[in-house]
Design an enzyme around this catalytic site. Structure first.
Site, mmCIF file in Angstrom:
data_model
loop_
_atom_site.group_PDB
_atom_site.id
_atom_site.type_symbol
_atom_site.label_atom_id
_atom_site.label_comp_id
_atom_site.label_asym_id
_atom_site.label_seq_id
_atom_site.Cartn_x
_atom_site.Cartn_y
_atom_site.Cartn_z
ATOM 1 N N MET A 1 38.404 16.937 -21.558
ATOM 2 C CA MET A 1 39.292 16.810 -20.392
ATOM 3 C C MET A 1 40.751 16.699 -20.823
ATOM 4 O O MET A 1 41.625 16.335 -20.024
ATOM 5 C CB MET A 1 38.880 15.608 -19.534
ATOM 6 C CG MET A 1 37.448 15.756 -19.013
ATOM 7 S SD MET A 1 37.030 14.556 -17.751
ATOM 8 C CE MET A 1 37.802 15.295 -16.304
ATOM 9 N N ASP B 1 46.801 22.919 -24.450
ATOM 10 C CA ASP B 1 46.574 22.281 -23.146
ATOM 11 C C ASP B 1 47.739 21.386 -22.711
ATOM 12 O O ASP B 1 47.718 20.838 -21.611
ATOM 13 C CB ASP B 1 45.314 21.391 -23.189
ATOM 14 C CG ASP B 1 44.024 22.203 -23.298
ATOM 15 O OD1 ASP B 1 44.063 23.424 -23.080
ATOM 16 O OD2 ASP B 1 42.975 21.594 -23.595
ATOM 17 N N LYS C 1 42.222 17.223 -17.030
ATOM 18 C CA LYS C 1 41.988 18.542 -16.422
ATOM 19 C C LYS C 1 40.525 18.919 -16.563
ATOM 20 O O LYS C 1 39.788 18.436 -17.444
ATOM 21 C CB LYS C 1 42.863 19.626 -17.066
ATOM 22 C CG LYS C 1 42.656 19.868 -18.579
ATOM 23 C CD LYS C 1 41.527 20.797 -18.937
ATOM 24 C CE LYS C 1 41.279 20.809 -20.448
ATOM 25 N NZ LYS C 1 40.025 21.349 -20.887
HETATM 26 P P1 ATP Z 1 40.741 19.053 -26.185
HETATM 27 O O1 ATP Z 1 42.137 18.974 -25.643
HETATM 28 O O2 ATP Z 1 40.695 19.574 -27.583
HETATM 29 O O3 ATP Z 1 39.733 19.634 -25.242
HETATM 30 P P2 ATP Z 1 39.367 16.609 -25.710
HETATM 31 O O4 ATP Z 1 39.826 16.421 -24.320
HETATM 32 O O5 ATP Z 1 37.952 17.022 -25.922
HETATM 33 O O6 ATP Z 1 40.323 17.574 -26.465
HETATM 34 P P3 ATP Z 1 40.783 14.326 -26.700
HETATM 35 O O7 ATP Z 1 40.522 13.085 -25.931
HETATM 36 O O8 ATP Z 1 42.084 14.995 -26.504
HETATM 37 O O9 ATP Z 1 39.575 15.313 -26.504
HETATM 38 O O10 ATP Z 1 40.586 13.945 -28.236
HETATM 39 C C1 ATP Z 1 40.157 14.800 -29.268
HETATM 40 C C2 ATP Z 1 40.436 14.088 -30.594
HETATM 41 O O11 ATP Z 1 41.843 14.052 -30.795
HETATM 42 C C3 ATP Z 1 39.976 12.634 -30.630
HETATM 43 O O12 ATP Z 1 38.701 12.517 -31.158
HETATM 44 C C4 ATP Z 1 41.032 11.946 -31.486
HETATM 45 O O13 ATP Z 1 40.606 11.867 -32.830
HETATM 46 C C5 ATP Z 1 42.248 12.857 -31.459
HETATM 47 N N1 ATP Z 1 43.419 12.326 -30.727
HETATM 48 C C6 ATP Z 1 44.693 12.472 -31.098
HETATM 49 N N2 ATP Z 1 45.531 11.921 -30.199
HETATM 50 C C7 ATP Z 1 44.774 11.416 -29.213
HETATM 51 C C8 ATP Z 1 45.080 10.740 -27.998
HETATM 52 N N3 ATP Z 1 46.318 10.436 -27.641
HETATM 53 N N4 ATP Z 1 44.049 10.408 -27.204
HETATM 54 C C9 ATP Z 1 42.784 10.726 -27.557
HETATM 55 N N5 ATP Z 1 42.446 11.337 -28.715
HETATM 56 C C10 ATP Z 1 43.435 11.700 -29.536
#
Ligand code: ATP
Length: 304
Positions: free
Chosen positions: A107, A144, A14
């Protein structure tokens, strides 16, 4: 009916077209007025039945897979657990995540994987859990996660988990500039609180101009309406991002924004050809790790 022994679910990333962050609540979350927009960058989550007593195992392949935890802290793992507990099922499954959504990129890749795991296990175990219950389980996993189940374009209120669908005409073309290193969502919110510590923070509300751009399917108006209250905080922690936004606009983007808590930057283009031009120009600046293109809105989590 025979239950399948493996199910794959495709889940979208997203971008927040608007992310207005209100005052911090007593529970530590911020009151949000946000517009979620699902885009065509996907993770695929496959759950496969395993012999009784195996428990949950997890594997991840693809971009940034080495940064994804493979234990019970992974959001997909937690999703399997929470559904199994709610349904009284023994969770003996392997979970395979094929990653295309940038990790820690703003995202909501982890949230997408959680939504994918919920839907995949629901199908694998033949539970037929009503949508409203899946939504509540999703909200318990993270703010989210409900949107990743739903997809499309939606207003998010509360901490982002209360969703109202928005009818958006046509589809928009996006260019995403990926950073070399992720940003922590918690750190960005903390920086946002620090930057406005001595200011009155009003209750957030959804922008009329943005709603109009979505109703009309107007990319020019959309480009002018993008807004993210976390952007200054992301710039403060990662000054390079301000240069990326500037570069995207110099490359002809109709508008640019830090996606969620960053560091991915999202740019809106007139059409697919324009998106390709922007992507090529942005790549040649050397400011970004890589560039991806996609369109939106995309569908929510779905079995493939
Ligand atoms: P947010 O939803 O907080 O905006 P984001 O999109 O910035 O998150 P994500 O890719 O969801 O980032 O990952 C944030 C952190 O969550 C990662 O650094 C990792 O340590 C942890 N994590 C837990 N589960 C997952 C997953 N399935 N995929 C990616 N990261 C994960």
């Amino acid at each position: 009916m025979v239950s399948p022994s493996a199910v794959t679910v495709r889940v979208p990333a997203k971008v927040n077209l608007q992310l207005s962050v209100g005052p911090r609540r007593d529970d530590g979350f911020h009151e949000l007025a946000t517009i979620f927009h699902a885009v065509g960058l996907h993770d695929d989550v496959t759950v496969t039945e395993q012999p009784a007593g195996s428990g949950i195992t997890l594997a991840c392949e693809g971009e940034g897979a080495d940064l994804v935890p493979l234990d019970e802290t992974n959001l997909a793992w937690r999703a399997v657990r929470i559904l199994a507990d709610a349904a009284g099922v023994d969770a003996d499954v392997s979970v395979q995540i094929d990653k295309h959504i940038p990790v820690a990129g703003g995202m909501a890749g982890g949230s997408a994987d959680a939504a994918g795991a919920l839907l995949a296990c629901d199908a694998l175990w033949g539970l037929g859990t009503p949508r409203s219950e899946l939504h509540d389980l999703a909200a318990a996993l993270g703010s989210d996660v409900p949107f990743a189940l739903q997809g499309g374009t939606a207003i998010g209120s509360g901490r982002g988990e209360q969703l109202t669908s928005v009818l958006a005409r046509g589809s928009f073309h996006w260019v995403f500039a990926l950073a070399r290193e992720g940003l922590s969502t918690a750190a960005v919110y903390a920086e946002c609180d620090r930057l406005r510590a001595d200011r009155h923070v009003p209750d957030p509300y959804v922008s009329d101009m943005l709603m109009q751009a979505l109703r009309a399917g107007d990319p020019v108006l959309l480009g002018k309406s993008l807004h993210n209250d976390l952007q200054q905080a992301a710039f403060s922690l990662r000054p390079m991002l301000a240069r990326v936004i500037e570069a995207g606009e110099e490359c002809g983007a109709l508008g640019g924004i830090v996606s969620g808590s960053g560091p991915t930057c999202a740019f809106v283009a007139r059409d697919a050809e324009h998106a390709l031009d922007i992507a090529v120009s942005l790549t040649s600046t050397g400011l970004v790790r890589s560039v991806k293109r996609s369109s939106g809105p995309a569908l929510g989590a779905r079995v493939i």
